[in-house]
Design a protein around this motif. Structure first.
Motif, short mmCIF file in Angstrom:
data_model
loop_
_atom_site.label_atom_id
_atom_site.label_comp_id
_atom_site.label_asym_id
_atom_site.label_seq_id
_atom_site.Cartn_x
_atom_site.Cartn_y
_atom_site.Cartn_z
N ARG A 150 0.85 -1.20 0.00
CA ARG A 150 0.00 0.00 0.00
C ARG A 150 0.88 1.25 0.00
N HIS A 151 0.58 2.15 -0.93
CA HIS A 151 1.39 3.37 -1.05
C HIS A 151 0.54 4.47 -1.69
N VAL A 152 1.07 5.68 -1.65
CA VAL A 152 0.48 6.83 -2.36
C VAL A 152 1.48 7.21 -3.45
N ASP A 153 1.01 7.43 -4.68
CA ASP A 153 1.97 7.75 -5.75
C ASP A 153 2.68 9.07 -5.46
N ASN A 154 1.90 10.09 -5.04
CA ASN A 154 2.52 11.39 -4.80
C ASN A 154 2.14 11.88 -3.40
N PRO A 212 -4.61 6.07 -1.51
CA PRO A 212 -3.63 5.03 -1.20
C PRO A 212 -4.06 3.75 -1.93
N HIS A 213 -3.11 2.98 -2.44
CA HIS A 213 -3.49 1.77 -3.19
C HIS A 213 -2.38 0.72 -3.10
N GLU A 214 -2.74 -0.52 -3.44
CA GLU A 214 -1.75 -1.62 -3.40
C GLU A 214 -1.98 -2.53 -4.59
MN LIG Z 1 0.95 3.45 -7.43
#
Ligand SMILES: [Mn+2]
Ligand SMILES: COc1ccc2cc(-c3cnc(C(=O)NCC(=O)O)c(O)c3)ccc2c1
Length: 257
Positions: A150-154, A212-214
């Motif tokens: 799980r992360h945020v691109d920016n 946020p996405h994974e």
């Molecule tokens: Mn991404």
């Protein structure tokens, strides 16, 4: 011989682009996420897929390195994708170029409508290390449970405002092959979005902390092409901050010597 003219039958009409842009605007405003299926059709989708497989076969993909402020951890635990940056006019990449041109014109149509949030999108993907070239990122999750946590691109205002991903995976079965993209919208909707990375699917979402996405573990080779769109003001501010950091670093260095 005259240059290979794109087949007239699959040049996307302005009217279709306008129709898609309307749909993208409505979804981004309402959910911050937009899924559009059958974007280019089977023939074009196959041609793009063929070019990506060719890139893979000639070893154009490198390990996805993680650009993170924290101490770099072994990338295989954070993300297992392999990437290749493509401008779209390299030999053997003209169909990837066709894809990016079409996404570009749709984003510019959205932009004309002043619809992309408060952003003013005038530039497209540049290498995250501030090279001024426009690039698309071709990504491959090579299977054997490769994932992206799980992360945020920016997360820190680097200028990217819209993430656009085009998927190339035929007959993808999430039960068997995993590779689901799960987005955890932070807005009032809070409805989790599970997006299957299926062939000829186009996805847009805000690149910042709203999404946020994974990528869940993939058990088959999973291809996608990502283009990020920048907000010019945010981008300029990020470049300014970056240059300040570089200057501070160099002045610290020179004061040490
Ligand atoms: Mn991404
Ligand atoms: C030079 O520095 C680099 C180079 C490559 C980078 C690639 C990503 C990235 C971010 N998101 C995703 C993703 O969410 N994919 C969702 C999906 O495939 O469905 C992904 O595959 C890749 C982020 C930072 C990078 C920095």
């Amino acid at each position: 011989t005259d240059a290979k003219k794109p087949d007239q039958s699959i040049i996307m009409s302005q009217q279709r682009k306008r129709h898609i842009a309307e749909y993208v605007i409505k979804c981004l405003k309402q959910y911050g996420i937009c899924v559009f299926d059958n974007f280019l059709g089977v023939q074009k989708g196959n041609e793009i897929f063929g070019e990506v497989k060719h890139l893979h076969s000639i070893g154009a993909f490198k390990d996805g390195q993680v650009v993170s402020e924290s101490v770099p951890r072994p990338t295989q635990t954070i993300r297992g994708d392999k990437i290749a940056w493509v401008a779209g006019h390299e030999p053997g990449c003209q169909n990837i170029g066709y894809l990016v041109e079409n996404i570009d014109s749709i984003i510019m149509l959205c932009n004309e409508r002043r619809a992309l949030d408060t952003y003013h999108v005038n530039g497209r993907t540049k290498l995250p290390v501030y090279f001024c070239t426009f690039l698309a990122m071709v990504a491959c999750y090579p299977g054997h449970a490769t994932r992206y946590v799980r992360h945020v691109d920016n997360p820190n205002q680097d200028g990217r405002c819209v993430t656009c991903i085009y998927y190339l995976n035929k007959n993808w079965n999430v039960q068997k092959s995993g590779g689901l993209l799960r987005i955890f919208p932070q807005g009032e909707s809070k409805v989790i979005a599970d997006i299957e990375p299926i062939f000829d699917r186009l996805l847009f979402f805000w690149s910042d902390r709203r999404n946020p996405h994974e990528v869940q573990p993939a058990y088959s080779t999973r291809y996608a092409i990502t283009v990020w769109y920048f907000d010019d003001k945010q981008r300029a501010a990020a470049k300014e901050r970056y240059m300040q950091q570089v200057l501070q670093q160099s002045s610290k260095q020179s004061s040490k010597t």
